[in-house]
Design an enzyme around this catalytic site. Structure first.
Site, PDB file in Angstrom:
ATOM      1  N   THR A  52       1.243  -1.170   0.254  1.00 35.84           N
ATOM      2  CA  THR A  52      -0.369  -0.092  -0.121  1.00 35.84           C
ATOM      3  C   THR A  52       0.938   0.859   0.159  1.00 35.84           C
ATOM      4  OG1 THR A  52      -0.094  -0.407   2.820  1.00 35.84           O
ATOM      5  CG2 THR A  52      -1.949  -1.021   1.192  1.00 35.84           C
ATOM      6  N   GLU A  77       3.945   7.423   7.579  1.00 37.88           N
ATOM      7  CA  GLU A  77       4.390   5.683   6.915  1.00 37.88           C
ATOM      8  C   GLU A  77       4.852   5.468   5.542  1.00 37.88           C
ATOM      9  OE1 GLU A  77       3.840   1.638   8.688  1.00 37.88           O
ATOM     10  OE2 GLU A  77       1.851   1.380   6.479  1.00 37.88           O
TER      11      GLU A  77
END
Length: 342
Positions: free
Chosen positions: A233, A291
């Site tokens: 992702t 992230e």
């Protein structure tokens, strides 16, 4: 730990080491063995009396790798070790790091109601984290009066650093990069040799020691360590500075456990902060916030050591597969809505 798992576990696709890969590992150890075992091998940086991002004092960085696992990948394509149980000799490493008298900093952010996780975090860290070595716990919080008093071993300190809260948990997460970068320059460069940056909503369950230390280390995301790259992702929108095209990427790293030498952590967090600031100016926010930017940075600046998911796992969601010989850090179960919005 923000959205630790976002995909269902798939059938394992572990990379067993074939004869060619094993030969490469042995050649690597033969050619670099002297440096691996020598306490005089230079490292990218530690404490320095002078200020500035690049100021650092050389110190030895021992790495003892035992390629004894054939059921998992133990080297990256760029020959950085992947740390699993059975791939290091902790007795040798402990002795070499003690000789060098290193101090490790552990940063953690306990903002708003996340302060409730702090007691368990610190108590389990005292039991399992860098036992036998000097440690500074740096607790960033907007509620200093709520920081629990936890008995500490000798040579370990708890330092509470007050920071403002934020309306959104995403902002708390993203501000972490700017805050760590700023404190690297202000004090970390002068106080510790290595920094470990962790989320507060985890607990230490087994040994986490100097085997993780390297100039720049990152941890494989437990939800993606056995997934194909197309499942990662990453941020896919080209407008974002965190963008990674679909034909690029090595691993997917979790934002909840990373670190390295202070100078390297300062470079990483500064770069991520600049990228997030640019995104904000362009009216876009990366899909997984800091992230996403961490993964972009580590694609361009490869980790010198990669930690297996032993170092961050969610047993409640993933169970305990046989490949995980130890669960060293685990996610603490929680109600995200209850915690994030109070």
């Amino acid at each position: 730990m923000a959205e630790l798992l976002r995909t269902k576990a798939r059938k394992p696709q572990y990379c067993s080491l074939g004869p060619v890969a094993f030969l490469l590992i042995m050649l690597f150890l033969v050619f670099f063995g002297a440096g691996i075992l020598s306490p005089r091998m230079p490292m990218l940086g530690t404490r320095q009396e002078g200020a500035g991002e690049a100021a650092e004092k050389p110190i030895s960085l021992p790495v003892v790798t035992l390629p004894s696992r054939k059921d998992v990948l133990v080297l990256t394509p760029w020959l950085a070790p992947i740390v699993w149980e059975g791939t290091f000799n902790i007795d040798i490493l402990n002795e070499q790091f003690r000789v060098q008298n290193v101090t490790i900093g552990l940063t953690v952010f306990a903002i708003k109601k996340y302060v409730v996780f702090l007691k368990l975090f610190l108590e389990t860290a005292e039991e399992h984290f860098m036992v036998g070595h000097k440690v500074n716990y740096y607790v960033f919080t907007d509620r200093p009066a709520d920081v629990p008093r936890v008995p500490l071993r000798g040579g370990r300190r708890l330092l509470v650093l007050q920071v403002p809260g934020a309306a959104r948990w995403q902002d708390v997460s993203m501000r972490r990069m700017e805050t760590i970068s700023r404190f690297c320059a202000q004090r970390f460069l002068h106080e510790v040799d290595f920094l470990v940056c962790a989320d507060v909503d985890l607990r230490f369950r087994d040994h986490v020691g100097v085997e993780i230390l390297s100039a720049r280390f990152a941890t494989l995301h437990p939800g993606f360590y056995r997934a194909a790259r197309r499942a990662f992702t990453y941020e896919r929108r080209p407008r974002s500075r965190a963008h990674i095209p679909r034909d690029q990427g090595d691993f997917y790293y979790v934002g909840a456990f990373f670190g390295g030498s202070v100078a390297e952590v300062q470079r990483l967090t500064s770069a991520c902060h600049r990228a997030m600031t640019a995104d904000r100016a362009n009216g876009i926010e990366a899909v997984w916030h800091d992230e996403s930017h961490l993964n972009r940075y580590l694609l361009d600046h490869k980790p010198t050591k990669v930690l297996s998911p032993e170092y961050l796992w969610d047993e409640q969601l993933l169970g305990w597969p046989a490949v995980m010989e130890k669960l060293r850090c685990v996610a603490v179960p929680k109600d995200h809505r209850e915690i994030r919005h109070r």
